[in-house]
Design a protein around this motif. Sequence first.
Motif, PDB file in Angstrom:
ATOM      1  N   UNK A  32      38.457   0.808   9.333  1.00 10.31           N
ATOM      2  CA  UNK A  32      39.452   1.523  10.131  1.00 10.31           C
ATOM      3  C   UNK A  32      40.487   0.550  10.692  1.00 10.31           C
ATOM      4  N   UNK A  33      40.026  -0.614  11.119  1.00 11.15           N
ATOM      5  CA  UNK A  33      40.973  -1.624  11.616  1.00 11.15           C
ATOM      6  C   UNK A  33      41.900  -2.106  10.502  1.00 11.15           C
ATOM      7  N   UNK A  34      41.373  -2.251   9.302  1.00  8.91           N
ATOM      8  CA  UNK A  34      42.218  -2.663   8.180  1.00  8.91           C
ATOM      9  C   UNK A  34      43.292  -1.610   7.913  1.00  8.91           C
ATOM     10  N   UNK A  35      42.895  -0.342   7.968  1.00  8.12           N
ATOM     11  CA  UNK A  35      43.870   0.755   7.792  1.00  8.12           C
ATOM     12  C   UNK A  35      44.913   0.709   8.900  1.00  8.12           C
ATOM     13  N   UNK A  36      44.476   0.533  10.121  1.00  8.24           N
ATOM     14  CA  UNK A  36      45.344   0.625  11.291  1.00  8.24           C
ATOM     15  C   UNK A  36      46.317  -0.554  11.392  1.00  8.24           C
ATOM     16  N   UNK A  37      45.805  -1.756  11.186  1.00  5.83           N
ATOM     17  CA  UNK A  37      46.610  -2.952  11.460  1.00  5.83           C
ATOM     18  C   UNK A  37      47.171  -3.633  10.207  1.00  5.83           C
ATOM     19  N   UNK A  38      46.572  -3.396   9.053  1.00  6.60           N
ATOM     20  CA  UNK A  38      47.030  -4.074   7.839  1.00  6.60           C
ATOM     21  C   UNK A  38      47.863  -3.176   6.941  1.00  6.60           C
ATOM     22  N   UNK A  39      47.585  -1.868   6.939  1.00 11.72           N
ATOM     23  CA  UNK A  39      48.236  -0.979   5.981  1.00 11.72           C
ATOM     24  C   UNK A  39      49.297  -0.072   6.589  1.00 11.72           C
ATOM     25  N   UNK A  40      49.453  -0.077   7.898  1.00 16.55           N
ATOM     26  CA  UNK A  40      50.483   0.761   8.526  1.00 16.55           C
ATOM     27  C   UNK A  40      51.861   0.357   8.020  1.00 16.55           C
ATOM     28  N   UNK A  41      52.689   1.312   7.592  1.00 16.38           N
ATOM     29  CA  UNK A  41      54.006   0.949   7.058  1.00 16.38           C
ATOM     30  C   UNK A  41      55.020   0.537   8.116  1.00 16.38           C
ATOM     31  N   UNK A  42      54.665   0.652   9.392  1.00 21.24           N
ATOM     32  CA  UNK A  42      55.598   0.321  10.468  1.00 21.24           C
ATOM     33  C   UNK A  42      55.059  -0.845  11.287  1.00 21.24           C
ATOM     34  N   UNK A  43      55.912  -1.798  11.550  1.00 13.70           N
ATOM     35  CA  UNK A  43      55.493  -3.012  12.256  1.00 13.70           C
ATOM     36  C   UNK A  43      55.336  -2.756  13.746  1.00 13.70           C
ATOM     37  N   UNK A  44      54.339  -3.418  14.328  1.00 11.91           N
ATOM     38  CA  UNK A  44      54.156  -3.458  15.781  1.00 11.91           C
ATOM     39  C   UNK A  44      53.422  -4.754  16.085  1.00 11.91           C
ATOM     40  N   UNK A  45      53.629  -5.285  17.280  1.00 14.46           N
ATOM     41  CA  UNK A  45      52.998  -6.543  17.666  1.00 14.46           C
ATOM     42  C   UNK A  45      51.745  -6.249  18.489  1.00 14.46           C
ATOM     43  N   UNK A  46      50.608  -6.772  18.038  1.00 14.31           N
ATOM     44  CA  UNK A  46      49.368  -6.708  18.806  1.00 14.31           C
ATOM     45  C   UNK A  46      49.174  -8.054  19.501  1.00 14.31           C
ATOM     46  N   UNK A  47      48.629  -8.032  20.720  1.00 19.40           N
ATOM     47  CA  UNK A  47      48.512  -9.244  21.527  1.00 19.40           C
ATOM     48  C   UNK A  47      47.069  -9.409  21.986  1.00 19.40           C
ATOM     49  N   UNK A  48      46.589 -10.662  21.974  1.00 24.72           N
ATOM     50  CA  UNK A  48      45.241 -10.963  22.431  1.00 24.72           C
ATOM     51  C   UNK A  48      45.219 -12.147  23.376  1.00 24.72           C
ATOM     52  N   UNK A  49      44.124 -12.264  24.102  1.00 22.43           N
ATOM     53  CA  UNK A  49      43.862 -13.430  24.957  1.00 22.43           C
ATOM     54  C   UNK A  49      42.683 -14.175  24.368  1.00 22.43           C
ATOM     55  N   UNK A  50      42.826 -15.499  24.190  1.00 22.77           N
ATOM     56  CA  UNK A  50      41.806 -16.283  23.491  1.00 22.77           C
ATOM     57  C   UNK A  50      41.462 -17.543  24.284  1.00 22.77           C
ATOM     58  N   UNK A  51      40.174 -17.797  24.350  1.00 25.17           N
ATOM     59  CA  UNK A  51      39.657 -19.047  24.903  1.00 25.17           C
ATOM     60  C   UNK A  51      39.037 -19.800  23.729  1.00 25.17           C
TER      61      UNK A  51
END
Length: 320
Positions: A32-51
């Motif tokens: 589902x994440x691959x469908x949502x974030x890799x295959x969506x035809x419209x760009x959007x920026x996702x943001x994370x916090x990493x240590x």
Amino acid sequence: MAIAVRPVTPADRPALLALFRVAFGAEAPAEDWAWKYDRCPHAAVSVGAFDGGIALGFFGGLGTRYRGRDGDLPGLSAVDVMTAPSARALGRRTLFQRVASEFFERNGAAGAPFVLGFPNDRHRLAGERILGYVSVEPAAERTRPLRPSGLLARLRRRRLRHRRGTSVSAGHDALAEILHARAGWRTDRSRTSLAWRLARPGVPYDVHELLDARGRSTAYAVTRLVGDRALLVDLQAADEEAGAVVDLLDAVAHSFSGTPARTLALRAGSASRLAARAAELGFAPAGTDTHFTVRPFGPAFDVDRAARAFDYRYLDHDVF
């Protein structure tokens, strides 16, 4: 090591799936994440916090476009929003706000005027208090009982050019042009967008189209069965005043014969013509704690006016 708040990359996926596991106590659906974030035809920026290599927070961007007579703009909703339980020791609210602020800034810089959402009451209040979201209206749900068709309806159905499948046909392109030129705003209804949206792994959709003599779509509906409820995930027509809407709803209702479905459910923006016709079409208000909310990205765009003219459906939700 300082916590880095930045746009995510494909290399961050394992860390984000691990964060999902600890935040929600369940395995993230990787496909589902691959469908949502890799295959969506419209760009959007996702943001994370990493240590280092550990993800502590995430704001996912599900891209679309806002379409209407007044323009064609990048758009998005915020999905899979989460922070790690361990982030509480770091000031969870502060970290949450940092990630959200970067998410808003990045997507605003990419041209989106606002991010939309459909939270319940608890999350709506938190979004308003902490992140600057604005509640536009309760996302009202309307239902009508599913009953056997009468004789006249059955006779009308025989004369319809009714196509049923899992996605829209090539004849949809003409209808999409009409929808995108209509007053107000809506998310993208192009054939490319719908082909992606209706291919979500593990979620079966049924698509109904009414076609004219030249094979052009005059109206379409997307449905999904959830328990004893048949959801009108989408419902659009070239002429929202015409009898095509009535005929399409009858064809949709008939398709649920022999299933557990007992009611047909519609969600539509209060300013829409379908909402205005809901009672005439047999729909009655049903209780809901879902709200339509937006978070503006800047003062240059009249978000209040656009949001109140936004013609949303269940299709615009990530989860429903």
